[in-house]
Design an enzyme around this catalytic site. Structure first.
Site, PDB file in Angstrom:
ATOM      1  N   LYS A 147       0.862  -1.347  -0.046  1.00  0.00           N
ATOM      2  CA  LYS A 147      -0.178   0.013   0.025  1.00  0.00           C
ATOM      3  C   LYS A 147       0.879   1.251  -0.056  1.00  0.00           C
ATOM      4  CE  LYS A 147      -3.811   1.793   2.847  1.00  0.00           C
ATOM      5  NZ  LYS A 147      -4.490   1.329   4.081  1.00  0.00           N
ATOM      6  N   SER A 196      -9.430   1.409   4.034  1.00  0.00           N
ATOM      7  CA  SER A 196      -8.623   2.175   2.985  1.00  0.00           C
ATOM      8  C   SER A 196      -7.719   1.238   2.123  1.00  0.00           C
ATOM      9  CB  SER A 196      -8.047   3.230   3.578  1.00  0.00           C
ATOM     10  OG  SER A 196      -6.832   2.718   4.402  1.00  0.00           O
ATOM     11  N   SER A 227      -9.458  -0.862   8.051  1.00  0.00           N
ATOM     12  CA  SER A 227      -9.014  -0.810   6.525  1.00  0.00           C
ATOM     13  C   SER A 227      -8.152  -1.846   6.000  1.00  0.00           C
ATOM     14  CB  SER A 227      -7.758   0.354   6.616  1.00  0.00           C
ATOM     15  OG  SER A 227      -8.520   1.318   6.733  1.00  0.00           O
TER      16      SER A 227
END
Length: 516
Positions: free
Chosen positions: A117, A198, A222
């Site tokens: 990420k 997220s 997330s």
């Protein structure tokens, strides 16, 4: 040439030189007959077997994944899962191929492409942005601790994944998966389905078979949310199991990185590589004696037998009848595998947690982000939360499609972690989520784990700092994935892995998305 000299040479080689050496010095490996390797849904173990047998190379794997990303992420459905590709990925893969000929007994992640990420710092040629245009040109000087661990394990960092900007701590109405830098991430199972956030890019990318596995981050849901939404396995570890060093933060009391993969085994292999004591992160130092050397020993098909599992129906109230049926079917499967399902149980503090406003995340975000940004090089345009807000206002057309109300609310906080309100709210978070929450229900009903649909219980586990694992539970008639999440108490990862693996092996629910 001695093996020692061969290894020293191989370690330094990249690009065509490595390929020439592979073809010339180690001819025997090249005569192995190649068979087409099916990359879709391939596990890390299957890739490793094919690599050891010479049926495929790490260079092949990287190229196959790069081709899939080009076809399905940049063209085709244009999932927008990836923000940036590692320009050195093929070189790294070629070096792995040469090293493998010298040292064939390598670890499970050696030569395996993974994605991280884009709030994890990566040194070299890739940027670290959190999806923000304000950080578009920032290149970190060193890897995040987790990225260092992955490289040490021999994993190839294929690229950086898109995310909900600032890990979904920017604007109240920002949709999951949107960033000003990368645009909107789409769910590969259907553009109309929520992609989760997220860690949206890692979720969509691994679901679409863009890499073997990915690293996401979680503050509150997330990892669990995008893993459930993309029919993946996601592990949100206990705070302290995985270092937070080098990760663009939200709140240090809840932040953690964790693996996202298509199978429980793959997620566990990634988790093994990610753990380790980071002297710069005190939580990992304090957790030193609580982390097993190898989580894979808990991959037990009979893990559900004799287990006691509870479900609080308060957390299924917002689900459609169809999704509730999928969860009920999962519970019946667990019963047939020998688990005792206590249905319902009641988490005493659930209402109190939902009906209060805590300042903890806002205060910690201002404190933690300012500490992160103030260390950035002078040529980066932002060095504080206030700078980020001002930059966004000056570049509103690009930066503020959904506003920045959360950033502004955080900036209005004092950022003082000694402030009385913060201390009271943090103490209440701990009391309600632990003693009067998860601890209470687990002890009252003598449970091994709690069950939640998708990421519905992520908030209480996040405030407690406790672990969760989500696995695919099925799909609606429209094809939307549904996940089921196992949650435990601090450092209960071994038990949760047993339960999740046993359920996964009993059901094999995951199906690849149809990207056509």
């Amino acid at each position: 040439m001695s093996k020692k000299k061969q290894f020293a040479l191989a370690a330094a080689l990249t690009g065509a030189t490595a390929a020439v050496l592979t073809a010339g010095m180690f001819v025997r490996r090249e005569v192995v007959k190649r068979r087409p390797f099916a990359i879709e849904e391939a596990t890390i173990s299957a890739m490793q077997r094919a690599l050891k047998l010479g049926q495929i190379t790490s260079t092949d794997l990287v190229q196959i994944y790069l081709d899939r990303i080009e076809h399905f992420d940049r063209k085709g459905p244009k999932l927008n899962a990836m923000l940036e590709l590692n320009p050195d990925a093929l070189h790294d893969a070629e070096a792995c191929d040469v090293k493998r000929t010298v040292t064939p007994n390598v670890g499970p992640l050696f030569g395996i492409p993974v994605i991280v990420k884009d709030n994890l710092s990566t040194a070299g040629k890739m940027h670290t942005t959190a999806g923000s245009v304000a950080l578009a040109d920032y290149i970190a000087e060193e890897d995040a601790f987790v990225v260092k661990r992955l490289r040490e394990a021999g994993a190839i960092i294929l690229g950086k994944a898109n995310l909900t900007e600032f890990a979904n701590f920017m604007a109240e109405n920002m949709p999951n998966g949107y960033s000003s830098l990368g645009g909107q991430v789409l769910n590969p199972y259907g553009a109309s389905f929520d992609v989760g956030g997220s860690s949206s890019g890692p979720g969509a990318a691994i679901a679409a078979n863009f890499a073997a596995a990915a690293v996401g981050t979680e503050t509150s849901g997330s990892i669990l949310s995008p893993a459930s939404s993309n029919s993946l396995v996601g592990i949100k570890p206990t705070i302290g199991v995985v270092s937070r060093g080098g990760i663009i933060p939200i709140a240090h009391s809840q932040d953690t990185a964790g693996p996202m993969a298509r199978t429980v085994r793959d997620a566990v292999l990634l988790l093994n590589a990610m753990t380790g004591v980071d002297e710069e992160d005190e939580e990992t130092v304090w957790s030193r004696g609580d982390i097993p050397q190898d989580y894979s020993v808990f991959l037990k098909r009979g893990g559900l037998k004799g287990a006691r599992i509870g479900i609080d129906r308060h957390y299924t109230a917002s689900l459609s009848d169809e999704k509730v049926k999928i969860i009920n079917r999962a519970l019946e499967t667990m019963k047939t595998r020998g688990a005792a399902v206590i249905d319902p149980v009641a988490i005493p503090s659930s209402d109190a947690l939902e009906n209060r406003q805590s300042c903890v995340m806002y205060q910690e975000f201002k404190w933690d982000l300012n500490r992160y940004l103030e260390q950035l090089p002078a040529d980066v345009p932002v060095h504080s939360l206030q700078d980020v807000i001002a930059y966004n206002e000056a570049h509103a057309e690009a930066a503020l499609k959904y506003g920045q109300t959360v950033l502004e609310k955080s900036e209005r906080m004092s950022g003082d972690l000694g402030e009385q309100r913060y201390l009271i709210d943090r103490a209440d978070d701990i009391r309600l989520s632990r003693k009067e929450g998860i601890d209470a229900v687990m002890k009252n009903y003598h449970l091994d784990a709690l069950i939640f649909a998708n990421a519905t219980g992520s908030d209480i586990a996040a405030k407690a700092g406790y672990p969760s694992i989500t696995v695919p539970a099925g799909y609606t008639d429209a094809g939307e994935p549904v996940g089921i999440t196992f949650t435990g108490m601090a450092f209960d990862e071994p038990k949760l892995i047993e339960l999740a693996y046993s359920y996964e092996q009993a059901t094999r629910n995951r199906k690849a998305p149809d990207l056509s």
